[in-house]
Design an enzyme around this catalytic site. Sequence first.
Site, PDB file in Angstrom:
ATOM      1  N   GLU A  86      41.300  93.851  33.990  1.00 29.45           N
ATOM      2  CA  GLU A  86      40.791  95.218  34.022  1.00 29.45           C
ATOM      3  C   GLU A  86      41.559  96.096  33.035  1.00 29.45           C
ATOM      4  O   GLU A  86      42.674  95.780  32.659  1.00 29.45           O
ATOM      5  CB  GLU A  86      40.941  95.807  35.431  1.00 29.45           C
TER       6      GLU A  86
ATOM      7  N   TYR B 132      61.948  87.430  53.296  1.00 27.18           N
ATOM      8  CA  TYR B 132      62.190  86.805  52.003  1.00 27.18           C
ATOM      9  C   TYR B 132      62.207  85.284  52.096  1.00 27.18           C
ATOM     10  O   TYR B 132      61.797  84.593  51.159  1.00 27.18           O
ATOM     11  CB  TYR B 132      63.488  87.323  51.382  1.00 27.18           C
TER      12      TYR B 132
ATOM     13  N   HIS C 219      63.281  91.945  37.474  1.00 26.51           N
ATOM     14  CA  HIS C 219      63.372  92.333  38.883  1.00 26.51           C
ATOM     15  C   HIS C 219      64.123  91.318  39.738  1.00 26.51           C
ATOM     16  O   HIS C 219      64.108  91.427  40.970  1.00 26.51           O
ATOM     17  CB  HIS C 219      61.969  92.566  39.449  1.00 26.51           C
TER      18      HIS C 219
ATOM     19  N   ASN D 296      44.501  91.426  30.318  1.00 27.92           N
ATOM     20  CA  ASN D 296      44.385  91.823  31.723  1.00 27.92           C
ATOM     21  C   ASN D 296      42.903  91.869  32.086  1.00 27.92           C
ATOM     22  O   ASN D 296      42.086  92.299  31.273  1.00 27.92           O
ATOM     23  CB  ASN D 296      45.025  93.199  31.965  1.00 27.92           C
TER      24      ASN D 296
ATOM     25  N   ASP E  61      59.338  84.999  40.868  1.00 24.21           N
ATOM     26  CA  ASP E  61      59.020  83.677  41.410  1.00 24.21           C
ATOM     27  C   ASP E  61      59.643  82.520  40.653  1.00 24.21           C
ATOM     28  O   ASP E  61      59.549  81.367  41.083  1.00 24.21           O
ATOM     29  CB  ASP E  61      57.501  83.483  41.485  1.00 24.21           C
TER      30      ASP E  61
ATOM     31  N   ARG F  23      58.654  84.171  51.763  1.00 18.14           N
ATOM     32  CA  ARG F  23      58.212  84.278  50.367  1.00 18.14           C
ATOM     33  C   ARG F  23      58.856  83.185  49.510  1.00 18.14           C
ATOM     34  O   ARG F  23      58.221  82.629  48.603  1.00 18.14           O
ATOM     35  CB  ARG F  23      58.562  85.654  49.801  1.00 18.14           C
TER      36      ARG F  23
ATOM     37  N   SER G 106      49.667  96.017  35.403  1.00 22.30           N
ATOM     38  CA  SER G 106      48.890  97.259  35.416  1.00 22.30           C
ATOM     39  C   SER G 106      49.497  98.332  34.525  1.00 22.30           C
ATOM     40  O   SER G 106      48.891  99.379  34.305  1.00 22.30           O
ATOM     41  CB  SER G 106      48.775  97.788  36.846  1.00 22.30           C
TER      42      SER G 106
END
EC number: 2.3.1.286
Length: 246
Positions: free
Chosen positions: A219, A66, A123, A217, A104, A69, A193
């Site tokens: 896709e 972590y 999160h 998005n 982030d 990151r 997604s």
Amino acid sequence: MDLSQARAALKAARRVAVLTGAGISAESGIPTFRDAQTGHWARFRPEDLASPDAYRRDPDLVWEWYAGRYRDVLAAQPNRGHELLAELERRKGPGFFLATQNVDGLHARAGSGSAGGELVELHGNLLQARDELTGEVFPLAAPDELTLPPLSPNGQRMRPHIVWFGEYLPVDALDAAQRAFAGAEVALVIGTSSVVYPAAGLAAETLRRGGAVIEINPEATDLTPDATFSLRESASRGLELLLEDD
């Protein structure tokens, strides 16, 4: 609904709810969770590092991962997509709600959550840690001052302020998101997604009550067949297209 109608609906809406995922931060150079496994960490699965069991087994290893990151996130900058959402919040004021699956902190750095609307980090946040005993949350020290594992002001060991595999989302954050999407006239779902629940179910709250859901998005996703309008664009470009006439 076509693009011009989507623009008009967003412009007219007094209550707007937004959900963002990893796609918006990818434009700032933040790797997705699974793409982050490189170098020394390539031999680990994310599940081997981001879980309560992993932390109990080897907290030093988890904190080492972590910390890397954390340094990557601090080196990144908010991109045009983050900035446009902050601008949309300034226009909508208290009728604006943003829920992000990202950890982030880039939305807050772009100004989201401080212009009359609300920002919820579903999160958690990589820039924070929480006391293992009390649950109190503290900002992490600067990278050159960070000791591992970090300690709270009262000397207790802290864990990353992240929702790990096997943990539930914070009840207050999820409740706030569900209320906002249920009451939204327009919901934007950007760079996700739409497969990770319960966040993936938020758009259904808007649709169920007659609101419009606009997806951005590159896709198609599981949400695409149900979305009122879907843009096959990056987060930044999609938001530019939606807001360019304002």
